[in-house]
Design an enzyme around this catalytic site. Structure first.
Site, PDB file in Angstrom:
ATOM      1  N   LEU A 111      -0.578   6.964   4.371  1.00 48.28           N
ATOM      2  CA  LEU A 111       0.182   8.160   4.001  1.00 48.28           C
ATOM      3  C   LEU A 111       1.449   7.743   3.266  1.00 48.28           C
ATOM      4  CD1 LEU A 111      -0.186  10.406   7.174  1.00 48.28           C
ATOM      5  CD2 LEU A 111      -1.783   9.970   5.290  1.00 48.28           C
ATOM      6  N   ALA A 156       3.027  10.150   0.769  1.00 45.96           N
ATOM      7  CA  ALA A 156       3.360  11.287  -0.098  1.00 45.96           C
ATOM      8  C   ALA A 156       4.759  11.824   0.145  1.00 45.96           C
ATOM      9  CB  ALA A 156       2.335  12.403   0.093  1.00 45.96           C
ATOM     10  N   ARG A 199      16.383  10.527   2.136  1.00 45.63           N
ATOM     11  CA  ARG A 199      17.539   9.770   2.618  1.00 45.63           C
ATOM     12  C   ARG A 199      17.692   8.392   1.980  1.00 45.63           C
ATOM     13  NH1 ARG A 199      17.808   9.095   8.586  1.00 45.63           N
ATOM     14  NH2 ARG A 199      15.692   9.877   8.876  1.00 45.63           N
ATOM     15  N   GLN A 252      -1.561  14.538  -2.801  1.00 44.20           N
ATOM     16  CA  GLN A 252      -1.207  15.621  -1.872  1.00 44.20           C
ATOM     17  C   GLN A 252      -0.031  16.389  -2.476  1.00 44.20           C
ATOM     18  OE1 GLN A 252       0.921  14.703   1.692  1.00 44.20           O
ATOM     19  NE2 GLN A 252       0.183  16.508   2.780  1.00 44.20           N
ATOM     20  N   THR A 303       1.164  15.747   8.019  1.00 37.37           N
ATOM     21  CA  THR A 303       0.354  14.521   8.071  1.00 37.37           C
ATOM     22  C   THR A 303      -1.145  14.840   8.123  1.00 37.37           C
ATOM     23  OG1 THR A 303       0.735  14.493  10.468  1.00 37.37           O
ATOM     24  CG2 THR A 303       2.130  13.057   9.138  1.00 37.37           C
ATOM     25  N   GLY A 339       6.581  12.345  18.289  1.00 38.16           N
ATOM     26  CA  GLY A 339       5.531  13.056  19.016  1.00 38.16           C
ATOM     27  C   GLY A 339       5.321  12.357  20.351  1.00 38.16           C
ATOM     28  N   ASN A 372      15.289 -43.599 -18.200  1.00 35.99           N
ATOM     29  CA  ASN A 372      16.628 -43.121 -17.857  1.00 35.99           C
ATOM     30  C   ASN A 372      17.113 -42.175 -18.952  1.00 35.99           C
ATOM     31  OD1 ASN A 372      19.433 -42.866 -17.323  1.00 35.99           O
ATOM     32  ND2 ASN A 372      19.300 -44.745 -16.097  1.00 35.99           N
ATOM     33  N   ALA A 414      23.667 -44.312 -27.492  1.00 35.23           N
ATOM     34  CA  ALA A 414      24.407 -43.084 -27.193  1.00 35.23           C
ATOM     35  C   ALA A 414      24.759 -42.348 -28.476  1.00 35.23           C
ATOM     36  CB  ALA A 414      25.673 -43.420 -26.417  1.00 35.23           C
ATOM     37  N   ARG A 458      24.198 -43.071 -36.076  1.00 36.78           N
ATOM     38  CA  ARG A 458      25.582 -42.817 -35.689  1.00 36.78           C
ATOM     39  C   ARG A 458      26.432 -42.988 -36.937  1.00 36.78           C
ATOM     40  NH1 ARG A 458      27.422 -46.627 -30.882  1.00 36.78           N
ATOM     41  NH2 ARG A 458      25.997 -45.451 -29.558  1.00 36.78           N
TER      42      ARG A 458
HETATM   43  C1  UD1 Z   1       5.000  11.777  12.625  1.00 33.39           C
HETATM   44  C2  UD1 Z   1       4.070  12.208  13.776  1.00 33.39           C
HETATM   45  C3  UD1 Z   1       4.758  11.932  15.118  1.00 33.39           C
HETATM   46  C4  UD1 Z   1       5.148  10.469  15.220  1.00 33.39           C
HETATM   47  C5  UD1 Z   1       5.997  10.057  14.015  1.00 33.39           C
HETATM   48  C6  UD1 Z   1       6.198   8.562  14.034  1.00 33.39           C
HETATM   49  C7  UD1 Z   1       2.731  14.097  13.016  1.00 33.39           C
HETATM   50  C8  UD1 Z   1       2.595  15.561  13.009  1.00 33.39           C
HETATM   51  N1  UD1 Z   1       3.782  13.602  13.658  1.00 33.39           N
HETATM   52  O1  UD1 Z   1       6.126  12.598  12.680  1.00 33.39           O
HETATM   53  O2  UD1 Z   1       3.901  12.251  16.190  1.00 33.39           O
HETATM   54  O3  UD1 Z   1       5.862  10.242  16.428  1.00 33.39           O
HETATM   55  O4  UD1 Z   1       5.339  10.396  12.783  1.00 33.39           O
HETATM   56  O5  UD1 Z   1       7.107   8.209  13.058  1.00 33.39           O
HETATM   57  O6  UD1 Z   1       1.880  13.407  12.507  1.00 33.39           O
HETATM   58  N2  UD1 Z   1       3.513  12.281   4.993  1.00 33.39           N
HETATM   59  C9  UD1 Z   1       2.728  12.614   3.932  1.00 33.39           C
HETATM   60  N3  UD1 Z   1       2.512  13.941   3.668  1.00 33.39           N
HETATM   61  C10 UD1 Z   1       3.035  14.910   4.434  1.00 33.39           C
HETATM   62  C11 UD1 Z   1       3.852  14.564   5.516  1.00 33.39           C
HETATM   63  C12 UD1 Z   1       4.060  13.237   5.777  1.00 33.39           C
HETATM   64  O7  UD1 Z   1       2.222  11.748   3.218  1.00 33.39           O
HETATM   65  O8  UD1 Z   1       2.792  16.081   4.114  1.00 33.39           O
HETATM   66  C13 UD1 Z   1       3.755  10.859   5.284  1.00 33.39           C
HETATM   67  C14 UD1 Z   1       5.210  10.471   5.143  1.00 33.39           C
HETATM   68  O9  UD1 Z   1       5.467   9.996   3.849  1.00 33.39           O
HETATM   69  C15 UD1 Z   1       5.337   9.387   6.186  1.00 33.39           C
HETATM   70  C16 UD1 Z   1       4.330   9.770   7.256  1.00 33.39           C
HETATM   71  O10 UD1 Z   1       3.422  10.626   6.639  1.00 33.39           O
HETATM   72  O11 UD1 Z   1       4.942   8.138   5.681  1.00 33.39           O
HETATM   73  C17 UD1 Z   1       4.964  10.449   8.451  1.00 33.39           C
HETATM   74  O12 UD1 Z   1       5.668  11.558   8.029  1.00 33.39           O
HETATM   75  P1  UD1 Z   1       6.991  12.014   8.755  1.00 33.39           P
HETATM   76  O13 UD1 Z   1       7.466  13.265   8.160  1.00 33.39           O
HETATM   77  O14 UD1 Z   1       7.920  10.869   8.874  1.00 33.39           O
HETATM   78  O15 UD1 Z   1       6.395  12.338  10.207  1.00 33.39           O
HETATM   79  P2  UD1 Z   1       7.204  12.777  11.486  1.00 33.39           P
HETATM   80  O16 UD1 Z   1       7.509  14.211  11.380  1.00 33.39           O
HETATM   81  O17 UD1 Z   1       8.294  11.828  11.710  1.00 33.39           O
END
Ligand code: UD1
Ligand code: MG
Length: 457
Positions: free
Chosen positions: A7, A9, A14, A73, A79, A139, A377, A423, A440
């Site tokens: 994942l 996307a 930040r 996506q 996720t 989570g 050398n 030299a 030289r």
């Molecule tokens: C997610 C988990 C949570 C876990 C935490 C760990 C879910 C619903 N929650 O939460 O249980 O404890 O990670 O860090 O899965 N991403 C996408 N597309 C999206 C949303 C996210 O590609 O639409 C990617 C983000 O770029 C990232 C990863 O998925 O790499 C996790 O996304 P993030 O928003 O950090 O998840 P959390 O809400 O922190």
């Protein structure tokens, strides 16, 4: 069939950057490429990267890598929604089909941990979990009275009792592929964030009677995610500390493990000593007994046994034999091949050149595009004039030649074996073996010459 979905996307707001988050680096390589290391080490049958924010940039950065597929996506609805976009690319052949979900911004998961996750699964679903003293935001892993996992509840959806749970979802999950596809099609966004949560599949698996197991990372840095430059810098230090620990365990002496950076792969023999502030990039091999002085940069180099590299030397795509002495302040550029017992001293630059056994260039020289024999050398201030503004030419120097200080070797030119170049010579024609060659301006003394003096008014 083993599928990996990464994942990647998310926005990464930040990071305060125009670069997509997963292209930011740890140890000199993008976070996504670290994640891919893990995926490839598992011998995945397919690797799908889900891209969204900065999709074109991410795809462009990895376009040469044939084993990847991308799923777009747009917009990012959670996720679960992200994995849905990869769904049609997931391979099945009916034999232990499994899909592992990784995060592009959790770069340092190690192979052993992924293997443990797959082993824990027993044909069912496995979640990589961790116990955190500060679980806010994650989570939570909810278990039944018998201690079996029954659901993952996101922090924002959790009541006080669930928020008190310290076991959290790291986000890394392995699931049977056919069932995963079925569960994904049943996801909804009726939750606090209005997102399609991948984590909802845990409850569905339990309802389907599918075994849900957990595994744990071997080291805590493995599951740390990067959301900001601060976290990136922290993870970089943790990873470098890990690199240092691995070197120390194989018998390397590090003057200070906290001032040591490996951005690639460093392999050391026995009794290697590395002083503070060195950076190792690409593939670097240091044979037994090599000593590297403080503040050296070594990129894609191979150093033979017993060689010493003194302070502030910069070596890039070079090979050095045994018992050589390099630096301080030496620069070896691509194609520098130094034989055993060579000496290259301060402010000497060597490029695309072979320097034979026992040859020395101890001070202030530029040696480029040259083939130099043994025991030669090269005096201070020697320069190979290898470039006419368009073409490069080679200089060849036979064994036992002596190149006097401040010589210019205008290539193409050859210096014979045992030749001595006086030299200050500007060598434009080949110098014969065993003879003294000199060019030289003849020295004269102007008798009676007077320095000009200021006129007094
Ligand atoms: C997610 C988990 C949570 C876990 C935490 C760990 C879910 C619903 N929650 O939460 O249980 O404890 O990670 O860090 O899965 N991403 C996408 N597309 C999206 C949303 C996210 O590609 O639409 C990617 C983000 O770029 C990232 C990863 O998925 O790499 C996790 O996304 P993030 O928003 O950090 O998840 P959390 O809400 O922190
Ligand atoms: Mg989120």
């Amino acid at each position: 069939m083993l599928n990996i979905v990464i994942l990647a996307a998310g926005l990464g707001k930040r990071m305060q950057s125009n670069l997509p988050k997963v292209l930011h680096t740890i140890a000199g390589r993008s976070m996504l490429s670290h994640v891919l290391d893990g995926a490839r080490a598992l011998n995945a049958d397919s690797i799908v990267v889900v891209v969204g924010h900065g999709a074109d940039q991410v795809k462009a950065a990895f376009s040469a890598q044939q084993d990847l597929q991308f799923a777009l996506q747009q917009p990012q609805l959670g996720t679960g929604h992200a994995v849905q976009q990869a769904q049609s690319l997931l391979k099945e052949d009916g034999e232990d089909d499994v899909t592992v979900v990784l995060y592009g911004d959790v770069p340092l998961v190690q192979l052993s941990t992924l293997q443990a996750l797959l082993d824990a699964r027993k044909n069912g679903l496995a979640v990589l979990t961790e116990i955190l003293e500060e679980p806010t935001g994650y989570g939570r892993i909810v278990r039944d009275q018998a201690g079996r996992v029954c659901a993952i509840v996101e922090h924002k959806d959790a009541d006080a009792a669930v928020r008190a749970i310290k076991e959290v979802n790291t986000g890394i999950i392995a699931a049977p592929t056919a069932a995963l596809k079925r569960w994904l099609s049943q996801l909804n966004n009726n939750n606090a964030q209005g997102e399609y949560y991948l984590t909802d599949i845990i409850g569905m698996a339990v309802a389907d009677g599918v075994n849900v197991e957990v595994a744990h990372p071997q080291a805590s840095f493995e599951t740390l995610g990067v959301n900001s430059r601060v976290q990136q810098a922290e993870l970089e230090r943790l990873w470098q500390a890990e690199q240092a620990r691995r070197q120390l365990e194989t018998g390397v002496t590090l003057a200070d493990p906290a001032r040591f950076d490996v951005r690639g792969q460093l392999t050391c023999g026995r009794d290697v000593f590395i002083d503070v502030g060195c950076v190792f990039e690409g593939i670097v091999t240091l044979a037994d007994g090599v000593r590297v002085g403080p503040h050296c940069v070594l990129r894609d180099v191979e150093i033979g046994a017993g060689t010493q590299i003194e302070a502030y030397s910069h070596l890039d795509q070079a090979q050095v034999g045994r018992d050589a002495r390099i630096g301080p302040y030496a620069r070896l550029r691509p194609g520098a091949r130094l034989a055993n017992q060579t000496h290259v001293g301060n402010f000497v630059e060597i490029k695309n050149t072979s320097l034979g056994e026992g040859s020395k260039a101890n001070h202030l020289a530029y040696v480029g595009d040259a083939d130099i024999g043994a025991r030669v050398n090269i005096g201070a201030g020697t320069i190979t004039c290898n470039y006419d503004g368009v073409n490069k030419f080679r200089t060849t120097i036979g064994d036992d030649a002596f190149i006097g200080s401040d010589t210019q070797l205008v290539a193409p030119v050859h210096v014979g074996r045992g030749a001595t170049i006086a030299a200050g010579t500007t060598l434009t024609k080949d110098a014969p073996a065993d003879q003294l060659t000199i060019s030289r301006v003849k020295q004269i003394t102007v008798v009676g010459w007077k320095r000009p003096v200021k006129k007094t008014k």
